[in-house]
Design a protein around this motif. Structure first.
Motif, mmCIF file in Angstrom:
data_model
loop_
_atom_site.group_PDB
_atom_site.id
_atom_site.type_symbol
_atom_site.label_atom_id
_atom_site.label_comp_id
_atom_site.label_asym_id
_atom_site.label_seq_id
_atom_site.Cartn_x
_atom_site.Cartn_y
_atom_site.Cartn_z
ATOM 1 N N MET A 1 -14.012 107.215 -29.537
ATOM 2 C CA MET A 1 -13.465 107.335 -28.192
ATOM 3 C C MET A 1 -14.597 107.681 -27.230
ATOM 4 S SD MET A 1 -10.491 107.153 -26.812
ATOM 5 C CE MET A 1 -9.595 107.543 -25.404
ATOM 6 N N LEU A 2 -14.487 107.191 -26.036
ATOM 7 C CA LEU A 2 -15.500 107.418 -25.006
ATOM 8 C C LEU A 2 -15.322 108.794 -24.390
ATOM 9 C CD1 LEU A 2 -17.745 106.274 -23.150
ATOM 10 C CD2 LEU A 2 -15.913 105.493 -21.659
ATOM 11 N N ASP A 3 -16.411 109.531 -24.336
ATOM 12 C CA ASP A 3 -16.425 110.803 -23.618
ATOM 13 C C ASP A 3 -16.606 110.468 -22.141
ATOM 14 O OD1 ASP A 3 -16.730 113.363 -22.665
ATOM 15 O OD2 ASP A 3 -18.753 113.614 -23.497
ATOM 16 N N LEU A 4 -15.606 110.779 -21.335
ATOM 17 C CA LEU A 4 -15.648 110.405 -19.922
ATOM 18 C C LEU A 4 -16.838 110.998 -19.181
ATOM 19 C CD1 LEU A 4 -11.867 110.525 -18.979
ATOM 20 C CD2 LEU A 4 -13.290 108.536 -19.447
ATOM 21 N N GLN A 5 -17.376 112.085 -19.683
ATOM 22 C CA GLN A 5 -18.523 112.680 -19.021
ATOM 23 C C GLN A 5 -19.817 111.934 -19.344
ATOM 24 O OE1 GLN A 5 -18.366 116.859 -19.845
ATOM 25 N NE2 GLN A 5 -16.496 117.109 -18.654
ATOM 26 N N SER A 6 -19.757 110.983 -20.294
ATOM 27 C CA SER A 6 -20.955 110.214 -20.610
ATOM 28 C C SER A 6 -21.186 109.079 -19.610
ATOM 29 C CB SER A 6 -20.883 109.654 -22.030
ATOM 30 O OG SER A 6 -19.882 108.661 -22.100
ATOM 31 N N VAL A 7 -20.188 108.792 -18.790
ATOM 32 C CA VAL A 7 -20.344 107.772 -17.745
ATOM 33 C C VAL A 7 -20.903 108.475 -16.515
ATOM 34 C CG1 VAL A 7 -19.185 106.046 -16.334
ATOM 35 C CG2 VAL A 7 -18.385 106.480 -18.661
ATOM 36 N N ASN A 8 -22.179 108.251 -16.253
ATOM 37 C CA ASN A 8 -22.798 108.974 -15.144
ATOM 38 C C ASN A 8 -22.424 108.346 -13.804
ATOM 39 O OD1 ASN A 8 -24.675 106.876 -14.499
ATOM 40 N ND2 ASN A 8 -25.960 107.554 -16.194
ATOM 41 N N PHE A 9 -22.709 109.086 -12.757
ATOM 42 C CA PHE A 9 -22.305 108.670 -11.418
ATOM 43 C C PHE A 9 -23.027 107.410 -10.955
ATOM 44 C CE2 PHE A 9 -20.845 113.143 -10.947
ATOM 45 C CZ PHE A 9 -19.511 112.853 -10.695
ATOM 46 N N SER A 10 -24.258 107.214 -11.375
ATOM 47 C CA SER A 10 -24.971 106.007 -10.939
ATOM 48 C C SER A 10 -24.299 104.753 -11.487
ATOM 49 C CB SER A 10 -26.443 106.059 -11.348
ATOM 50 O OG SER A 10 -26.581 106.025 -12.755
ATOM 51 N N GLN A 11 -23.790 104.812 -12.707
ATOM 52 C CA GLN A 11 -23.070 103.661 -13.261
ATOM 53 C C GLN A 11 -21.770 103.427 -12.494
ATOM 54 O OE1 GLN A 11 -22.921 105.211 -17.270
ATOM 55 N NE2 GLN A 11 -24.328 103.627 -17.994
ATOM 56 N N GLN A 12 -21.109 104.493 -12.119
ATOM 57 C CA GLN A 12 -19.874 104.356 -11.356
ATOM 58 C C GLN A 12 -20.149 103.813 -9.956
ATOM 59 O OE1 GLN A 12 -17.070 107.677 -11.720
ATOM 60 N NE2 GLN A 12 -18.294 108.409 -13.462
ATOM 61 N N TYR A 13 -21.247 104.233 -9.348
ATOM 62 C CA TYR A 13 -21.615 103.704 -8.035
ATOM 63 C C TYR A 13 -21.903 102.206 -8.111
ATOM 64 C CZ TYR A 13 -22.058 108.444 -6.169
ATOM 65 O OH TYR A 13 -21.800 109.727 -5.752
ATOM 66 N N ILE A 14 -22.536 101.788 -9.173
ATOM 67 C CA ILE A 14 -22.828 100.357 -9.338
ATOM 68 C C ILE A 14 -21.533 99.560 -9.421
ATOM 69 C CG2 ILE A 14 -23.796 98.648 -10.932
ATOM 70 C CD1 ILE A 14 -26.050 100.712 -11.465
ATOM 71 N N VAL A 15 -20.543 100.082 -10.139
ATOM 72 C CA VAL A 15 -19.237 99.410 -10.218
ATOM 73 C C VAL A 15 -18.634 99.299 -8.820
ATOM 74 C CG1 VAL A 15 -16.867 99.592 -11.077
ATOM 75 C CG2 VAL A 15 -18.786 100.092 -12.610
ATOM 76 N N ILE A 16 -18.695 100.382 -8.055
ATOM 77 C CA ILE A 16 -18.128 100.384 -6.704
ATOM 78 C C ILE A 16 -18.882 99.410 -5.799
ATOM 79 C CG2 ILE A 16 -17.789 101.800 -4.631
ATOM 80 C CD1 ILE A 16 -17.339 104.182 -6.622
ATOM 81 N N ILE A 17 -20.200 99.418 -5.864
ATOM 82 C CA ILE A 17 -21.005 98.509 -5.035
ATOM 83 C C ILE A 17 -20.723 97.059 -5.398
ATOM 84 C CG2 ILE A 17 -23.376 97.742 -4.573
ATOM 85 C CD1 ILE A 17 -24.143 100.770 -4.803
ATOM 86 N N ASP A 18 -20.645 96.770 -6.699
ATOM 87 C CA ASP A 18 -20.322 95.402 -7.124
ATOM 88 C C ASP A 18 -18.944 94.977 -6.627
ATOM 89 O OD1 ASP A 18 -22.748 95.051 -8.375
ATOM 90 O OD2 ASP A 18 -21.971 95.414 -10.402
ATOM 91 N N ALA A 19 -17.974 95.877 -6.715
ATOM 92 C CA ALA A 19 -16.627 95.562 -6.226
ATOM 93 C C ALA A 19 -16.642 95.315 -4.724
ATOM 94 C CB ALA A 19 -15.654 96.683 -6.585
ATOM 95 N N ALA A 20 -17.437 96.091 -3.990
ATOM 96 C CA ALA A 20 -17.527 95.907 -2.535
ATOM 97 C C ALA A 20 -18.186 94.573 -2.184
ATOM 98 C CB ALA A 20 -18.304 97.063 -1.903
ATOM 99 N N ILE A 21 -19.257 94.229 -2.889
ATOM 100 C CA ILE A 21 -19.920 92.942 -2.645
ATOM 101 C C ILE A 21 -18.951 91.793 -2.922
ATOM 102 C CG2 ILE A 21 -21.725 91.369 -3.489
ATOM 103 C CD1 ILE A 21 -23.438 93.934 -4.006
ATOM 104 N N ALA A 22 -18.249 91.878 -4.049
ATOM 105 C CA ALA A 22 -17.295 90.824 -4.403
ATOM 106 C C ALA A 22 -16.144 90.761 -3.406
ATOM 107 C CB ALA A 22 -16.767 91.047 -5.821
ATOM 108 N N ALA A 23 -15.723 91.899 -2.883
ATOM 109 C CA ALA A 23 -14.663 91.915 -1.866
ATOM 110 C C ALA A 23 -15.121 91.214 -0.596
ATOM 111 C CB ALA A 23 -14.247 93.354 -1.556
ATOM 112 N N ILE A 24 -16.354 91.460 -0.195
ATOM 113 C CA ILE A 24 -16.887 90.803 1.003
ATOM 114 C C ILE A 24 -16.966 89.292 0.795
ATOM 115 C CG2 ILE A 24 -18.968 90.534 2.421
ATOM 116 C CD1 ILE A 24 -19.395 93.614 1.944
ATOM 117 N N LEU A 25 -17.508 88.885 -0.358
ATOM 118 C CA LEU A 25 -17.609 87.448 -0.641
ATOM 119 C C LEU A 25 -16.223 86.812 -0.730
ATOM 120 C CD1 LEU A 25 -20.496 87.521 -3.268
ATOM 121 C CD2 LEU A 25 -20.640 86.865 -0.852
#
Length: 155
Positions: A1-25
Motif C-alpha cells: 500500500m502507498l504511504d500517502l506521505q511518500s508523495v511529496n508536494f513537488s510531485q503533486q504540483y506537477i500533477v496540478i500544473i499538467d492538469a492546468a495546461i491540459a485544461a487551457i489546451l
C-alpha cells in the motif's frame, strides 16, 4: 500500500500544473467548437483535458513512488470512458443521417492531449492541439465550399 506521505508536494504540483495546461489546451479546442456552433464547448473540453492529464499523471506518480501505479492502464481507462462520453454525443436525425460524430472525435482527441500533457509531453500536447485546430478549421472551410456552390446553383 502507498504511504500517502511518500508523495511529496513537488510531485503533486506537477500533477496540478499538467492538469492546468491540459485544461487551457482543451478550452482552446472547445472555444473553436463553440465558435462553430457545435456542442461540447470550452468547459467540456477543459474538463476532459484536465481530468485525462491528472489521471495519467497520478498513475505515473504512483508508479514512481510505489511501483504499483501504471499510467498506461490509466490511459486505457480514460480512452474507454471517453468512448462512452463520445457515444452520448452522436445522434441519428430523422433523415437517417448522423450528427455529433466530429464533436465526439474532438472529445477523444482532447483526451489524447490531456494524456500527452499528463505523461510529461507538454510540447506534444501543444502540437496536437494545433493539429486538431487546423483540422477543424480547414475542413470546416472545405465543407462550406460545396454548400455555397449548391446554393448558387439553386433557383
Amino acid at each position: 500500500m502507498l504511504d500517502l506521505q511518500s508523495v511529496n508536494f513537488s510531485q503533486q504540483y506537477i500533477v496540478i500544473i499538467d492538469a492546468a495546461i491540459a485544461a487551457i489546451l482543451g478550452s482552446i479546442i472547445g472555444w473553436e467548437r463553440d465558435r462553430a456552433g457545435k456542442s461540447a464547448g470550452p468547459r467540456t473540453m477543459a474538463l476532459v483535458g484536465s481530468a485525462s492529464a491528472a489521471i495519467v499523471a497520478i498513475g505515473a506518480v504512483l508508479n514512481l513512488n510505489s511501483g504499483f501505479g501504471d499510467p498506461t492502464r490509466a490511459l486505457h481507462a480514460i480512452m474507454t470512458g471517453i468512448g462512452f462520453l463520445g457515444a452520448g454525443l452522436i445522434f441519428t436525425n430523422r433523415t437517417g443521417g448522423t450528427q455529433g460524430v466530429t464533436t465526439a472525435a474532438t472529445v477523444f482527441a482532447t483526451a489524447s492531449v490531456g494524456v500527452a500533457v499528463g505523461l510529461g509531453f507538454q510540447l506534444a500536447g501543444i502540437g496536437v492541439t494545433l493539429i486538431i485546430l487546423a483540422i477543424l478549421r480547414s475542413t470546416q472551410v472545405l465543407e462550406s465550399v460545396p454548400r455555397r456552390n449548391s446554393q448558387q446553383l439553386s433557383p
